[in-house]
Design an enzyme around this catalytic site. Sequence first.
Site, mmCIF file in Angstrom:
data_model
loop_
_atom_site.group_PDB
_atom_site.id
_atom_site.type_symbol
_atom_site.label_atom_id
_atom_site.label_comp_id
_atom_site.label_asym_id
_atom_site.label_seq_id
_atom_site.Cartn_x
_atom_site.Cartn_y
_atom_site.Cartn_z
ATOM 1 C CB SER A 1 27.962 51.293 38.673
ATOM 2 O OG SER A 1 27.890 49.903 38.482
ATOM 3 C CB CYS A 2 29.149 51.837 43.532
ATOM 4 S SG CYS A 2 29.684 51.560 45.219
ATOM 5 N N PRO A 3 31.280 49.264 43.076
ATOM 6 C CG PRO A 3 32.567 47.595 44.186
ATOM 7 C CD PRO A 3 31.346 47.802 43.293
#
Length: 81
Positions: free
Chosen positions: A17-19
């Site tokens: 997931s982000c980032p």
Amino acid sequence: MSTEYTVTETLDVKGESCPMPVVKTKGTIDDLSEGDVLEVLATDSGSMSDLTGWAETTPGVELLDQEEDGDVFKHYVRKTE
């Protein structure tokens, strides 16, 4: 955004997931040659907007295309310099 291109390398960031999709895309693109195309495979739906924003603000890269294939988001980035 569609154009003709040949994928040089594939980066699999599914499950991250982000980032991380953007961080790993940047690291991989840095190691490619000018004109090479990176295919990024992600499962994070936020990667659609994250990679768009990154490409728009990063010199030397061009976002060629993005598509959704089931649960996988595919991004195609060309190194331009």
